[in-house]
Design an enzyme around this catalytic site. Structure first.
Site, PDB file in Angstrom:
ATOM      1  N   ASN A 102       0.829  -1.204   0.000  1.00 23.90           N
ATOM      2  CA  ASN A 102       0.000   0.000   0.000  1.00 23.90           C
ATOM      3  C   ASN A 102       0.863   1.254   0.000  1.00 23.90           C
ATOM      4  O   ASN A 102       1.927   1.291   0.608  1.00 23.90           O
ATOM      5  CB  ASN A 102      -0.927   0.007   1.218  1.00 23.90           C
ATOM      6  CG  ASN A 102      -1.886  -1.161   1.178  1.00 23.90           C
ATOM      7  OD1 ASN A 102      -2.048  -1.780   0.125  1.00 23.90           O
ATOM      8  ND2 ASN A 102      -2.502  -1.478   2.292  1.00 23.90           N
ATOM      9  N   HIS A 119       5.908  -0.577  -2.516  1.00 19.85           N
ATOM     10  CA  HIS A 119       5.465   0.169  -3.703  1.00 19.85           C
ATOM     11  C   HIS A 119       5.556   1.680  -3.509  1.00 19.85           C
ATOM     12  O   HIS A 119       4.943   2.442  -4.250  1.00 19.85           O
ATOM     13  CB  HIS A 119       4.033  -0.238  -4.079  1.00 19.85           C
ATOM     14  CG  HIS A 119       3.938  -1.641  -4.614  1.00 19.85           C
ATOM     15  ND1 HIS A 119       2.753  -2.311  -4.821  1.00 19.85           N
ATOM     16  CD2 HIS A 119       4.906  -2.508  -5.005  1.00 19.85           C
ATOM     17  CE1 HIS A 119       2.997  -3.525  -5.305  1.00 19.85           C
ATOM     18  NE2 HIS A 119       4.291  -3.672  -5.412  1.00 19.85           N
ATOM     19  N   CYS A 150      16.230  20.616 -11.488  1.00 16.16           N
ATOM     20  CA  CYS A 150      16.562  20.367 -12.900  1.00 16.16           C
ATOM     21  C   CYS A 150      15.410  20.660 -13.861  1.00 16.16           C
ATOM     22  O   CYS A 150      15.528  20.428 -15.056  1.00 16.16           O
ATOM     23  CB  CYS A 150      17.021  18.923 -13.083  1.00 16.16           C
ATOM     24  SG  CYS A 150      15.658  17.741 -13.112  1.00 16.16           S
ATOM     25  N   GLY A 187      -5.348  -9.120   2.924  1.00 23.45           N
ATOM     26  CA  GLY A 187      -5.986  -8.110   2.075  1.00 23.45           C
ATOM     27  C   GLY A 187      -5.266  -7.858   0.769  1.00 23.45           C
ATOM     28  O   GLY A 187      -5.268  -6.741   0.264  1.00 23.45           O
ATOM     29  N   SER A 189      -4.703  -9.444  -3.283  1.00 17.56           N
ATOM     30  CA  SER A 189      -5.176 -10.429  -4.256  1.00 17.56           C
ATOM     31  C   SER A 189      -4.052 -11.374  -4.659  1.00 17.56           C
ATOM     32  O   SER A 189      -4.295 -12.398  -5.294  1.00 17.56           O
ATOM     33  CB  SER A 189      -5.745  -9.722  -5.487  1.00 17.56           C
ATOM     34  OG  SER A 189      -4.793  -8.831  -6.022  1.00 17.56           O
TER      35      SER A 189
HETATM   36  P1  OAD Z   1      -6.103  -5.652  -4.964  1.00 13.13           P
HETATM   37  O1  OAD Z   1      -7.108  -4.570  -5.230  1.00 13.13           O
HETATM   38  O2  OAD Z   1      -5.588  -6.447  -6.111  1.00 13.13           O
HETATM   39  O3  OAD Z   1      -6.698  -6.711  -3.934  1.00 13.13           O
HETATM   40  C1  OAD Z   1      -7.325  -6.336  -2.752  1.00 13.13           C
HETATM   41  C2  OAD Z   1      -7.660  -7.612  -1.996  1.00 13.13           C
HETATM   42  O4  OAD Z   1      -8.213  -7.229  -0.746  1.00 13.13           O
HETATM   43  C3  OAD Z   1      -8.672  -8.515  -2.682  1.00 13.13           C
HETATM   44  O5  OAD Z   1      -8.179  -9.845  -2.670  1.00 13.13           O
HETATM   45  C4  OAD Z   1      -9.931  -8.389  -1.806  1.00 13.13           C
HETATM   46  O6  OAD Z   1     -10.640  -9.616  -1.728  1.00 13.13           O
HETATM   47  C5  OAD Z   1      -9.321  -8.058  -0.463  1.00 13.13           C
HETATM   48  N1  OAD Z   1     -10.184  -7.273   0.437  1.00 13.13           N
HETATM   49  C6  OAD Z   1     -11.045  -6.276   0.135  1.00 13.13           C
HETATM   50  N2  OAD Z   1     -11.583  -5.750   1.243  1.00 13.13           N
HETATM   51  C7  OAD Z   1     -11.041  -6.442   2.302  1.00 13.13           C
HETATM   52  C8  OAD Z   1     -11.187  -6.359   3.725  1.00 13.13           C
HETATM   53  N3  OAD Z   1     -11.977  -5.452   4.311  1.00 13.13           N
HETATM   54  N4  OAD Z   1     -10.461  -7.223   4.477  1.00 13.13           N
HETATM   55  C9  OAD Z   1      -9.656  -8.138   3.910  1.00 13.13           C
HETATM   56  N5  OAD Z   1      -9.466  -8.253   2.578  1.00 13.13           N
HETATM   57  C10 OAD Z   1     -10.155  -7.414   1.791  1.00 13.13           C
HETATM   58  O7  OAD Z   1      -4.928  -4.966  -4.162  1.00 13.13           O
HETATM   59  P2  OAD Z   1      -3.444  -5.458  -3.892  1.00 13.13           P
HETATM   60  O8  OAD Z   1      -3.371  -6.934  -3.749  1.00 13.13           O
HETATM   61  O9  OAD Z   1      -2.904  -4.611  -2.809  1.00 13.13           O
HETATM   62  O10 OAD Z   1       0.689  -1.880  -7.120  1.00 13.13           O
HETATM   63  O11 OAD Z   1      -2.746  -5.047  -5.240  1.00 13.13           O
HETATM   64  C11 OAD Z   1      -1.369  -5.212  -5.312  1.00 13.13           C
HETATM   65  C12 OAD Z   1      -0.761  -4.174  -6.153  1.00 13.13           C
HETATM   66  O12 OAD Z   1      -1.380  -4.224  -7.431  1.00 13.13           O
HETATM   67  C13 OAD Z   1      -1.011  -2.747  -5.720  1.00 13.13           C
HETATM   68  O13 OAD Z   1      -0.130  -2.350  -4.717  1.00 13.13           O
HETATM   69  C14 OAD Z   1      -0.734  -2.008  -6.995  1.00 13.13           C
HETATM   70  C15 OAD Z   1      -1.191  -2.986  -8.068  1.00 13.13           C
HETATM   71  O14 OAD Z   1      -0.206  -3.269  -8.992  1.00 13.13           O
HETATM   72  C16 OAD Z   1       1.168  -0.766  -7.695  1.00 13.13           C
HETATM   73  O15 OAD Z   1       0.480   0.187  -7.977  1.00 13.13           O
HETATM   74  C17 OAD Z   1       2.624  -0.853  -7.939  1.00 13.13           C
END
Ligand code: OAD
Length: 244
Positions: A102, A119, A150, A187, A189
């Protein structure tokens, strides 16, 4: 929620615990997860199409404005019970590493110290040319602010698709994942590498892997314990079950 006794016993004794978090832990603070659809003006764009060096090169103002909008959204939010529970866990476990994908800064706001922001952080801004950080960029909404050193375009200090992760943070995250006795994936994916590989690194080195997520993910079949629900509810209950 009832937690298995063997997990509670393990955590009572554990001295090395690592945690990977994703956008789901901030969902209960009111922030959309990365793959949720966006609102308002931005609903027509996919985040994946905005968070890249190519998108910034094509239309820097569009990308700057998207981050300015997200930065504003973050300013109004507070950590939730899940963030605070993780900060509490850090106080109880001697080697506790919190690895986050995050960029919202909420873990630090909740009091987590041993934190690796894989990130980057959306609240920081740096020059896209010389890399100089700045805290004072005078947003005039007409154009992308320029570097005082710059004259290069300023950009958020976050990792975009196709960019490398900060080396020191990634190395420390891999080390902490390999060395821990218990690894939590919360939390996220679990589809974005290399962060997603950390759970496997932990497992291959003998750690017990625990997942907390609103729904099953590709990691779920590989973990030792999976809890489906909100991290802001499950984490405080878990902390209470372990330390009272
Ligand atoms: P995602 O949006 O891919 O996934 C969020 C996850 O949180 C999902 O699996 C949901 O089921 C789960 N979720 C939602 N609400 C929840 C809750 N209240 N409690 C528990 N789980 C919950 O987000 P990330 O996995 O963080 O990177 O995505 C990874 C990275 O993808 C991000 O940091 C971003 C993107 O590439 C960059 O921008 C570099």
């Amino acid at each position: 929620m009832d937690f298995p006794t063997d997990l509670i016993q393990l955590l009572i004794k554990a001295t090395r615990v690592s945690v990977l978090t994703g956008a789901g832990v901030s969902q209960e603070s009111g922030l959309r997860t990365f793959r949720d659809s966006q609102s308002g003006l931005w609903a027509q764009y996919k985040p994946q199409d905005l968070a890249s060096p190519a998108a910034f090169a094509r239309d820097p103002k569009l990308i700057w404005d998207w981050y300015a909008w997200r930065r504003e959204a973050i300013k109004g939010v507070r950590p939730n019970a899940g963030h605070y529970a993780l900060a509490e866990m850090e106080k109880k476990i001697s080697e506790f590493t919190l690895i986050t994908q995050n960029v919202d800064g909420l873990h630090r706001m909740a009091g987590s110290n041993n934190l690796l922001e894989l990130h980057g952080n959306i609240l920081r801004v740096r020059c896209s040319v010389c890399g100089t950080f700045t805290e004072d960029w005078g947003d005039d909404s007409e154009s992308v602010p320029l570097c005082g050193k710059c004259n290069g375009l300023l950009r958020p200090d976050v990792v975009w698709f196709g960019e490398s992760l900060p080396r020191a943070e990634l190395e420390a995250a891999v080390t902490a994942s390999r060395a821990c006795q218990v690894f939590f994936s919360i939390g996220t994916s679990g589809v974005v590498q290399p962060a997603a590989a950390l759970a496997h690194a932990a497992r291959n080195n003998g750690a017990v892997v625990v997942e907390i997520n609103a729904e099953p993910t590709p990691l779920t079949p590989k973990v030792d314990f999976a809890f489906h629900g909100k991290s802001g509810e499950i984490l405080p209950e878990l902390v209470k079950a372990i330390w009272g």
